[in-house]
Design a protein around this motif. Sequence first.
Motif, PDB file in Angstrom:
ATOM      1  N   GLY A  50     -32.240   0.256 -60.305  1.00 12.94           N
ATOM      2  CA  GLY A  50     -33.171   0.254 -61.081  1.00 12.94           C
ATOM      3  C   GLY A  50     -33.272  -1.456 -60.775  1.00 12.94           C
ATOM      4  O   GLY A  50     -34.302  -2.624 -61.871  1.00 12.94           O
ATOM      5  N   VAL A  51     -32.140  -2.241 -61.241  1.00 13.99           N
ATOM      6  CA  VAL A  51     -32.045  -4.104 -61.217  1.00 13.99           C
ATOM      7  C   VAL A  51     -32.629  -4.356 -59.912  1.00 13.99           C
ATOM      8  O   VAL A  51     -31.777  -4.157 -59.100  1.00 13.99           O
ATOM      9  CB  VAL A  51     -30.280  -4.133 -61.265  1.00 13.99           C
ATOM     10  CG1 VAL A  51     -30.881  -5.666 -62.045  1.00 13.99           C
ATOM     11  CG2 VAL A  51     -30.687  -3.629 -62.553  1.00 13.99           C
ATOM     12  N   ARG A  68     -36.921  -3.967 -62.354  1.00 10.62           N
ATOM     13  CA  ARG A  68     -38.086  -2.899 -61.750  1.00 10.62           C
ATOM     14  C   ARG A  68     -38.992  -2.872 -62.145  1.00 10.62           C
ATOM     15  O   ARG A  68     -39.341  -1.494 -62.955  1.00 10.62           O
ATOM     16  CB  ARG A  68     -37.580  -2.690 -59.953  1.00 10.62           C
ATOM     17  CG  ARG A  68     -36.829  -2.988 -59.546  1.00 10.62           C
ATOM     18  CD  ARG A  68     -36.552  -1.924 -58.441  1.00 10.62           C
ATOM     19  NE  ARG A  68     -35.169  -2.535 -57.115  1.00 10.62           N
ATOM     20  CZ  ARG A  68     -35.333  -3.224 -56.123  1.00 10.62           C
ATOM     21  NH1 ARG A  68     -36.422  -3.002 -56.176  1.00 10.62           N
ATOM     22  NH2 ARG A  68     -33.854  -3.275 -55.443  1.00 10.62           N
ATOM     23  N   ASP A  69     -40.109  -3.703 -62.243  1.00  9.75           N
ATOM     24  CA  ASP A  69     -41.263  -2.661 -62.983  1.00  9.75           C
ATOM     25  C   ASP A  69     -42.079  -0.984 -62.377  1.00  9.75           C
ATOM     26  O   ASP A  69     -42.552  -0.558 -63.313  1.00  9.75           O
ATOM     27  CB  ASP A  69     -42.811  -3.616 -62.731  1.00  9.75           C
ATOM     28  CG  ASP A  69     -44.023  -2.624 -63.359  1.00  9.75           C
ATOM     29  OD1 ASP A  69     -44.359  -3.705 -64.590  1.00  9.75           O
ATOM     30  OD2 ASP A  69     -44.963  -2.871 -62.428  1.00  9.75           O
ATOM     31  N   SER A  70     -41.791  -0.565 -61.354  1.00 12.10           N
ATOM     32  CA  SER A  70     -41.658   0.305 -60.974  1.00 12.10           C
ATOM     33  C   SER A  70     -40.443   1.569 -61.540  1.00 12.10           C
ATOM     34  O   SER A  70     -41.468   2.893 -62.047  1.00 12.10           O
ATOM     35  CB  SER A  70     -41.964   0.447 -58.914  1.00 12.10           C
ATOM     36  OG  SER A  70     -39.904  -0.106 -58.894  1.00 12.10           O
ATOM     37  N   HIS A  71     -39.417   0.781 -61.529  1.00 11.26           N
ATOM     38  CA  HIS A  71     -38.721   1.457 -62.043  1.00 11.26           C
ATOM     39  C   HIS A  71     -38.639   2.048 -63.867  1.00 11.26           C
ATOM     40  O   HIS A  71     -38.673   3.299 -63.954  1.00 11.26           O
ATOM     41  CB  HIS A  71     -37.269   0.688 -61.997  1.00 11.26           C
ATOM     42  CG  HIS A  71     -36.685   1.769 -62.676  1.00 11.26           C
ATOM     43  ND1 HIS A  71     -35.422   2.541 -61.703  1.00 11.26           N
ATOM     44  CD2 HIS A  71     -35.509   1.800 -63.870  1.00 11.26           C
ATOM     45  CE1 HIS A  71     -34.590   3.084 -61.828  1.00 11.26           C
ATOM     46  NE2 HIS A  71     -34.722   2.865 -63.316  1.00 11.26           N
ATOM     47  N   THR A  72     -39.512   0.746 -64.308  1.00 13.17           N
ATOM     48  CA  THR A  72     -39.841   0.832 -65.590  1.00 13.17           C
ATOM     49  C   THR A  72     -40.912   2.036 -66.194  1.00 13.17           C
ATOM     50  O   THR A  72     -41.071   2.869 -66.917  1.00 13.17           O
ATOM     51  CB  THR A  72     -40.004  -0.266 -66.352  1.00 13.17           C
ATOM     52  OG1 THR A  72     -39.050  -1.617 -66.445  1.00 13.17           O
ATOM     53  CG2 THR A  72     -40.798   0.316 -67.939  1.00 13.17           C
ATOM     54  N   ARG A  73     -41.682   2.243 -65.179  1.00 10.12           N
ATOM     55  CA  ARG A  73     -42.888   2.479 -65.311  1.00 10.12           C
ATOM     56  C   ARG A  73     -42.504   4.671 -64.975  1.00 10.12           C
ATOM     57  O   ARG A  73     -43.481   5.386 -65.534  1.00 10.12           O
ATOM     58  CB  ARG A  73     -44.115   2.119 -63.984  1.00 10.12           C
ATOM     59  CG  ARG A  73     -44.536   1.150 -64.930  1.00 10.12           C
ATOM     60  CD  ARG A  73     -45.781   0.107 -63.437  1.00 10.12           C
ATOM     61  NE  ARG A  73     -46.490  -1.064 -64.347  1.00 10.12           N
ATOM     62  CZ  ARG A  73     -47.096  -1.280 -65.847  1.00 10.12           C
ATOM     63  NH1 ARG A  73     -47.711  -0.058 -65.731  1.00 10.12           N
ATOM     64  NH2 ARG A  73     -47.542  -2.760 -65.269  1.00 10.12           N
ATOM     65  N   VAL A  84     -22.808  -1.996 -62.505  1.00 13.89           N
ATOM     66  CA  VAL A  84     -22.283  -1.153 -60.839  1.00 13.89           C
ATOM     67  C   VAL A  84     -22.339   0.102 -60.617  1.00 13.89           C
ATOM     68  O   VAL A  84     -23.044   0.131 -59.337  1.00 13.89           O
ATOM     69  CB  VAL A  84     -20.930  -2.517 -60.424  1.00 13.89           C
ATOM     70  CG1 VAL A  84     -20.816  -1.552 -58.718  1.00 13.89           C
ATOM     71  CG2 VAL A  84     -21.375  -3.548 -60.452  1.00 13.89           C
ATOM     72  N   LYS A  85     -22.086   0.904 -61.430  1.00 19.12           N
ATOM     73  CA  LYS A  85     -21.903   1.917 -61.415  1.00 19.12           C
ATOM     74  C   LYS A  85     -22.358   3.524 -61.967  1.00 19.12           C
ATOM     75  O   LYS A  85     -22.976   3.948 -61.744  1.00 19.12           O
ATOM     76  CB  LYS A  85     -20.583   2.449 -61.379  1.00 19.12           C
ATOM     77  CG  LYS A  85     -19.345   1.913 -60.594  1.00 19.12           C
ATOM     78  CD  LYS A  85     -17.758   2.297 -60.247  1.00 19.12           C
ATOM     79  CE  LYS A  85     -17.438   1.821 -61.858  1.00 19.12           C
ATOM     80  NZ  LYS A  85     -15.799   1.900 -62.049  1.00 19.12           N
ATOM     81  N   GLU A  86     -23.517   2.395 -62.952  1.00 17.15           N
ATOM     82  CA  GLU A  86     -23.610   2.741 -64.391  1.00 17.15           C
ATOM     83  C   GLU A  86     -25.470   2.432 -64.498  1.00 17.15           C
ATOM     84  O   GLU A  86     -25.060   1.770 -63.754  1.00 17.15           O
ATOM     85  CB  GLU A  86     -23.367   3.652 -65.216  1.00 17.15           C
ATOM     86  CG  GLU A  86     -21.838   4.335 -65.222  1.00 17.15           C
ATOM     87  CD  GLU A  86     -21.192   4.479 -66.730  1.00 17.15           C
ATOM     88  OE1 GLU A  86     -21.820   5.129 -67.011  1.00 17.15           O
ATOM     89  OE2 GLU A  86     -19.873   4.119 -67.297  1.00 17.15           O
ATOM     90  N   PRO A  87     -26.321   3.091 -64.750  1.00 15.28           N
ATOM     91  CA  PRO A  87     -26.348   5.048 -65.432  1.00 15.28           C
ATOM     92  C   PRO A  87     -26.711   6.100 -64.174  1.00 15.28           C
ATOM     93  O   PRO A  87     -27.314   5.310 -62.745  1.00 15.28           O
ATOM     94  CB  PRO A  87     -27.272   4.616 -66.263  1.00 15.28           C
ATOM     95  CG  PRO A  87     -27.986   4.319 -66.233  1.00 15.28           C
ATOM     96  CD  PRO A  87     -27.264   3.177 -65.663  1.00 15.28           C
TER      97      PRO A  87
END
Length: 230
Positions: free
Chosen positions: A120-121, A185-190, A157-160
């Motif tokens: 997500g980063v 990422r905006d798509s991840h937040t949404r 690096v390993k989580e969550p």
Amino acid sequence: MEKNFKLFYTEEGRGTPLVLLHGNGEDSSYFSAQMEYLKNDYRVIAVDTRGHGRSPRGTAPFTLRQFAEDLKELLDQMELRRILLLGFSDGANIAMLFALSHPEYVEKLILDGGNTRPSGVKLRYQIPIVLGWCAALAAARFDQKAVKKKELLGLMVKEPHIRPEDFAGFSVPTLVMAGTKDMIRDSHTRKLQRSIPGSRLCVMDGTHFIAAERPEEFNRHVHEFLEEGS
């Protein structure tokens, strides 16, 4: 339960407990502007998570799930059973894990800049994190400072690893927050917001650190959400 282990926290104000969880490598002072503003209406409790700030590292595993259990132990020590919970970055990830495991403790949930998995980063942020973790991993064999850096970066690096379906049936009122130029990422937040039933999204102009960059606007959004229905 670890013998003699206790998290450090600061608190101000009176009223419904509002617990604040900072991000990776930070401490409770990140929320100084939030404490100053919200103490007028809430009992604001800003926690230093395990191995951060003035909280000890202890001997338990250095994982987000352990941090969530540390929070439960602290709340039990303080005899708090219903709280408002605001987490930033890794603190948001801890807050998610805590609320999923112990929803009966959480009255309302605010997730600022959280992610449910490492991907997500955004890559331009995650690549240096991974490289730094690899370097710390190698240096940790002979440098004690590198051990701490390895553990801190290892969290990112390993989580969550939280699945959208984990929120099925989740009923805690939730506000998901992020910056327009966030490292998440905006798509991840949404997608996170859509995964949480009945939640709402607030995207503010700014980076990952909107609470520090634009405290007045951030505090207003938080306060409005917390006051709804009260």
